[in-house]
Design a protein around this motif. Sequence first.
Motif, PDB file in Angstrom:
ATOM      1  N   UNK A  37       0.913  -1.097   0.223  1.00 26.71           N
ATOM      2  CA  UNK A  37       0.013  -0.127   0.139  1.00 26.71           C
ATOM      3  C   UNK A  37       0.671   0.901  -0.425  1.00 26.71           C
ATOM      4  N   UNK A  38       0.264   2.297  -1.045  1.00 28.37           N
ATOM      5  CA  UNK A  38       0.936   3.426  -1.022  1.00 28.37           C
ATOM      6  C   UNK A  38       1.067   4.701  -0.848  1.00 28.37           C
ATOM      7  N   UNK A  39       1.779   5.390  -0.495  1.00 22.00           N
ATOM      8  CA  UNK A  39       1.100   7.167  -1.178  1.00 22.00           C
ATOM      9  C   UNK A  39       2.107   7.557  -1.740  1.00 22.00           C
ATOM     10  N   UNK A  80      -2.226  13.790  -2.738  1.00 21.23           N
ATOM     11  CA  UNK A  80      -1.795  12.658  -2.835  1.00 21.23           C
ATOM     12  C   UNK A  80      -2.347  11.667  -3.013  1.00 21.23           C
ATOM     13  N   UNK A  81      -1.966  10.752  -3.503  1.00 23.99           N
ATOM     14  CA  UNK A  81      -2.356   9.359  -4.659  1.00 23.99           C
ATOM     15  C   UNK A  81      -2.101   8.523  -3.543  1.00 23.99           C
ATOM     16  N   UNK A  82      -2.896   7.579  -3.450  1.00 22.49           N
ATOM     17  CA  UNK A  82      -3.133   6.525  -2.163  1.00 22.49           C
ATOM     18  C   UNK A  82      -2.848   5.449  -2.647  1.00 22.49           C
ATOM     19  N   UNK A  83      -2.768   4.222  -2.933  1.00 23.28           N
ATOM     20  CA  UNK A  83      -3.126   3.165  -3.662  1.00 23.28           C
ATOM     21  C   UNK A  83      -2.428   1.881  -3.397  1.00 23.28           C
ATOM     22  N   UNK A  84      -2.636   0.778  -4.159  1.00 23.63           N
ATOM     23  CA  UNK A  84      -1.797  -0.741  -3.319  1.00 23.63           C
ATOM     24  C   UNK A  84      -1.407  -1.004  -5.400  1.00 23.63           C
ATOM     25  N   UNK A  85       0.088  -1.789  -5.158  1.00 29.03           N
ATOM     26  CA  UNK A  85       0.032  -3.043  -6.079  1.00 29.03           C
ATOM     27  C   UNK A  85       1.458  -3.173  -5.729  1.00 29.03           C
ATOM     28  N   UNK A 135       6.085  10.833  -9.783  1.00 29.14           N
ATOM     29  CA  UNK A 135       5.583  10.766  -8.469  1.00 29.14           C
ATOM     30  C   UNK A 135       6.507  10.687  -7.951  1.00 29.14           C
ATOM     31  N   UNK A 136       6.024  10.797  -6.302  1.00 30.10           N
ATOM     32  CA  UNK A 136       7.376  10.571  -5.553  1.00 30.10           C
ATOM     33  C   UNK A 136       6.576   9.581  -4.164  1.00 30.10           C
ATOM     34  N   UNK A 137       7.667   8.460  -3.982  1.00 29.04           N
ATOM     35  CA  UNK A 137       6.731   7.566  -2.770  1.00 29.04           C
ATOM     36  C   UNK A 137       7.189   8.186  -1.610  1.00 29.04           C
ATOM     37  N   UNK A 138       5.974   8.842  -1.119  1.00 27.54           N
ATOM     38  CA  UNK A 138       5.817   9.257   0.234  1.00 27.54           C
ATOM     39  C   UNK A 138       5.952   8.302   1.643  1.00 27.54           C
ATOM     40  N   UNK A 139       5.797   7.506   1.141  1.00 32.90           N
ATOM     41  CA  UNK A 139       5.125   6.354   2.175  1.00 32.90           C
ATOM     42  C   UNK A 139       4.275   5.301   1.950  1.00 32.90           C
TER      43      UNK A 139
END
Length: 88
Positions: free
Chosen positions: A23-25, A35-40, A58-62
């Motif tokens: 799961x990412x932000x 922020x873009x919340x998603x799963x991959x 895009x940059x991974x925040x979390x």
Amino acid sequence: MNRQRINEQAREYRNNAVKSGYVYIMSHDDYPGVLKVGESYDVLRRMSVMSSATVGNFHIEWVAMSSAPAKDEASLHLAMSSHHLMLQ
């Protein structure tokens, strides 16, 4: 067994299968504060694909590993629902 029943069983198997992933932000250069919340199953590839489809990056925040990424993504969206913004 008929084809329809086979398709139903395959769909049921996919829905019940536990697949680990992430799961990412993410944030984007052109949308500060959004922020873009998603799963991959491959967050770096997902970021690359999304960045190639837009101007800016895009940059991974979390990111967190998950045994049920779709469920955890939905929970994260729910937790952040008071701050939800849909961009089109």
